[in-house]
Design a protein around this motif. Structure first.
Motif, PDB file in Angstrom:
ATOM      1  N   ILE A 141       0.788  -1.221   0.000  1.00 20.28           N
ATOM      2  CA  ILE A 141       0.000   0.000   0.000  1.00 20.28           C
ATOM      3  C   ILE A 141       0.829   1.284   0.000  1.00 20.28           C
ATOM      4  N   PHE A 142       1.925   1.320   0.773  1.00 18.18           N
ATOM      5  CA  PHE A 142       2.733   2.544   0.884  1.00 18.18           C
ATOM      6  C   PHE A 142       4.002   2.501   0.029  1.00 18.18           C
ATOM      7  N   LYS A 143       4.051   1.567  -0.909  1.00 17.18           N
ATOM      8  CA  LYS A 143       5.157   1.459  -1.887  1.00 17.18           C
ATOM      9  C   LYS A 143       6.475   1.017  -1.258  1.00 17.18           C
ATOM     10  N   PHE A 144       6.415   0.335  -0.120  1.00 16.32           N
ATOM     11  CA  PHE A 144       7.613  -0.294   0.443  1.00 16.32           C
ATOM     12  C   PHE A 144       7.679  -1.705  -0.149  1.00 16.32           C
ATOM     13  N   LEU A 145       8.463  -1.858  -1.209  1.00 16.14           N
ATOM     14  CA  LEU A 145       8.482  -3.103  -1.971  1.00 16.14           C
ATOM     15  C   LEU A 145       9.693  -3.948  -1.613  1.00 16.14           C
ATOM     16  N   PRO A 146       9.546  -5.267  -1.716  1.00 17.36           N
ATOM     17  CA  PRO A 146      10.643  -6.161  -1.309  1.00 17.36           C
ATOM     18  C   PRO A 146      11.802  -6.139  -2.308  1.00 17.36           C
ATOM     19  N   LYS A 147      12.951  -6.551  -1.816  1.00 16.43           N
ATOM     20  CA  LYS A 147      14.110  -6.734  -2.690  1.00 16.43           C
ATOM     21  C   LYS A 147      14.023  -8.096  -3.372  1.00 16.43           C
ATOM     22  N   LYS A 148      13.467  -9.075  -2.680  1.00 17.59           N
ATOM     23  CA  LYS A 148      13.294 -10.420  -3.228  1.00 17.59           C
ATOM     24  C   LYS A 148      12.192 -10.426  -4.286  1.00 17.59           C
ATOM     25  N   ASN A 149      12.193 -11.444  -5.098  1.00 20.71           N
ATOM     26  CA  ASN A 149      11.167 -11.615  -6.113  1.00 20.71           C
ATOM     27  C   ASN A 149       9.793 -11.825  -5.469  1.00 20.71           C
ATOM     28  N   ILE A 150       8.822 -11.024  -5.878  1.00 23.85           N
ATOM     29  CA  ILE A 150       7.495 -11.079  -5.265  1.00 23.85           C
ATOM     30  C   ILE A 150       6.833 -12.436  -5.482  1.00 23.85           C
ATOM     31  N   LYS A 151       7.010 -13.023  -6.649  1.00 25.05           N
ATOM     32  CA  LYS A 151       6.404 -14.332  -6.909  1.00 25.05           C
ATOM     33  C   LYS A 151       6.922 -15.391  -5.935  1.00 25.05           C
ATOM     34  N   SER A 152       8.218 -15.342  -5.638  1.00 31.69           N
ATOM     35  CA  SER A 152       8.787 -16.341  -4.728  1.00 31.69           C
ATOM     36  C   SER A 152       8.255 -16.149  -3.311  1.00 31.69           C
ATOM     37  N   ILE A 153       8.010 -14.905  -2.928  1.00 34.05           N
ATOM     38  CA  ILE A 153       7.463 -14.618  -1.599  1.00 34.05           C
ATOM     39  C   ILE A 153       6.011 -15.093  -1.489  1.00 34.05           C
ATOM     40  N   ALA A 154       5.238 -14.863  -2.540  1.00 28.92           N
ATOM     41  CA  ALA A 154       3.793 -15.105  -2.482  1.00 28.92           C
ATOM     42  C   ALA A 154       3.390 -16.513  -2.894  1.00 28.92           C
ATOM     43  N   TYR A 155       4.290 -17.283  -3.496  1.00 33.48           N
ATOM     44  CA  TYR A 155       3.912 -18.548  -4.130  1.00 33.48           C
ATOM     45  C   TYR A 155       3.249 -19.536  -3.160  1.00 33.48           C
ATOM     46  N   GLY A 156       3.810 -19.684  -1.977  1.00 36.15           N
ATOM     47  CA  GLY A 156       3.237 -20.614  -1.004  1.00 36.15           C
ATOM     48  C   GLY A 156       1.808 -20.257  -0.652  1.00 36.15           C
ATOM     49  N   ALA A 157       1.543 -18.963  -0.492  1.00 42.66           N
ATOM     50  CA  ALA A 157       0.192 -18.508  -0.161  1.00 42.66           C
ATOM     51  C   ALA A 157      -0.766 -18.755  -1.321  1.00 42.66           C
ATOM     52  N   ILE A 158      -0.314 -18.462  -2.539  1.00 38.38           N
ATOM     53  CA  ILE A 158      -1.170 -18.661  -3.708  1.00 38.38           C
ATOM     54  C   ILE A 158      -1.506 -20.144  -3.877  1.00 38.38           C
ATOM     55  N   LYS A 159      -0.528 -21.010  -3.664  1.00 35.72           N
ATOM     56  CA  LYS A 159      -0.773 -22.449  -3.763  1.00 35.72           C
ATOM     57  C   LYS A 159      -1.806 -22.911  -2.728  1.00 35.72           C
ATOM     58  N   GLU A 160      -1.717 -22.362  -1.527  1.00 37.34           N
ATOM     59  CA  GLU A 160      -2.671 -22.743  -0.477  1.00 37.34           C
ATOM     60  C   GLU A 160      -4.068 -22.232  -0.803  1.00 37.34           C
ATOM     61  N   ILE A 161      -4.150 -21.052  -1.408  1.00 43.31           N
ATOM     62  CA  ILE A 161      -5.441 -20.510  -1.827  1.00 43.31           C
ATOM     63  C   ILE A 161      -6.088 -21.434  -2.856  1.00 43.31           C
ATOM     64  N   LYS A 162      -5.282 -21.902  -3.792  1.00 35.91           N
ATOM     65  CA  LYS A 162      -5.779 -22.853  -4.798  1.00 35.91           C
ATOM     66  C   LYS A 162      -6.270 -24.132  -4.119  1.00 35.91           C
ATOM     67  N   LYS A 163      -5.465 -24.660  -3.211  1.00 35.74           N
ATOM     68  CA  LYS A 163      -5.808 -25.895  -2.506  1.00 35.74           C
ATOM     69  C   LYS A 163      -7.100 -25.746  -1.707  1.00 35.74           C
ATOM     70  N   SER A 164      -7.321 -24.557  -1.163  1.00 38.73           N
ATOM     71  CA  SER A 164      -8.506 -24.308  -0.337  1.00 38.73           C
ATOM     72  C   SER A 164      -9.716 -23.877  -1.152  1.00 38.73           C
TER      73      SER A 164
END
Length: 260
Positions: free
Chosen positions: A158-181
């Motif tokens: 929201i406030f434009k504090f963005l990660p240095k790491k790849n966003i997909k790698s950070i979010a992937y586990g959560a997205i997979k769980e959303i699919k599973k659920s």
């Protein structure tokens, strides 16, 4: 079909306009299905949410409007529920007879990271860890299987504090769980009104959502009448550019896919 499923009322204490005004605006904009999803009561941050004593009033008002406007628009009843570490959600809300429940993360260990009053914490902590903690919490929320929709999945930007790491790698586990659920992810226009000036979710995350064939829905997250259907055509163009052709709506906790 035009849907707008994440919207608030003055009962959350930080919105303006009457519920009838919201519906009349939605009708004016040609919205077919409109959802009230008030911030659910809980024993935390009570200043900015519906009080449990107003639960019946809220639900009855939505039902009244459903009947009043039934020949002009379909109105849905829902709650946006905060998922938090170590804070109990109310059974009265989780078991409420609603059309859907939105699960959202607004707090990390009590820190309201989307509140400008507490923005300083971003600068004093590892931004990659903040992002990972956030998506770990989203993953836990999905794993709970309590909700139908994930609210503003990358609100942490929201406030434009963005990660240095790849966003997909950070979010992937959560997205997979959303699919599973078997959850739905909302495409939320409110980010365009915030410092990030970007729809929730970002391109990187929406690419994952499409690749994993996770259903989406659309929302403006309105807290005022003029925010209803906010930038709707831009949002539709955005999701179509990824290949999406259908969006989700709900009836008594059952998901229905309709054409965009």
């Amino acid at each position: 079909m035009r849907v707008d499923l994440h919207n608030h009322t003055t009962l959350c204490n930080h919105a303006t306009g009457t519920m009838d005004e919201y519906i009349n605006k939605a009708i004016e904009l040609g919205i077919d299905e409109y959802g009230f999803s008030e911030h659910a009561p809980m024993d935390f941050d009570q200043k900015y949410r519906l009080d449990i004593s107003q639960k019946d009033y809220y639900e009855n008002e939505v039902k009244r409007l459903k009947e009043k406007y039934k020949n002009q628009i379909k109105i849905l009843l829902a709650y946006e529920v905060d998922f938090m570490q170590n804070v109990k959600m109310l059974d009265e809300i989780l078991n409420a007879k609603v059309d859907y429940l939105i699960g959202s993360v607004h707090f990390l260990d009590g820190w309201g990271f989307d509140n400008p009053e507490f923005i300083g914490k971003y600068e004093n902590n590892d931004i990659d860890k903040i992002w990972q903690d956030y998506f770990d919490t989203i993953q836990a929320m999905a794993k709970s299987k309590l909700f139908d929709v994930v609210g503003h999945i990358d609100l942490i930007k929201i406030f434009k504090f963005l990660p240095k790491k790849n966003i997909k790698s950070i979010a992937y586990g959560a997205i997979k769980e959303i699919k599973k659920s078997n959850m739905t992810i909302e495409i939320n226009a409110a980010g365009l009104r915030k410092p990030i000036k970007e729809i929730y979710p970002s391109k990187d995350i929406l690419e994952l959502v499409y690749e994993l064939d996770i259903p989406i829905t659309l929302s403006s997250d309105a807290h005022s009448v003029d925010q209803i259907g906010f930038m709707y055509e831009e949002v539709v163009s955005y999701v179509k550019s990824f290949g999406f052709t259908k969006i989700a709506t709900f009836d008594n906790r059952e998901r229905v896919l309709v054409n965009l």
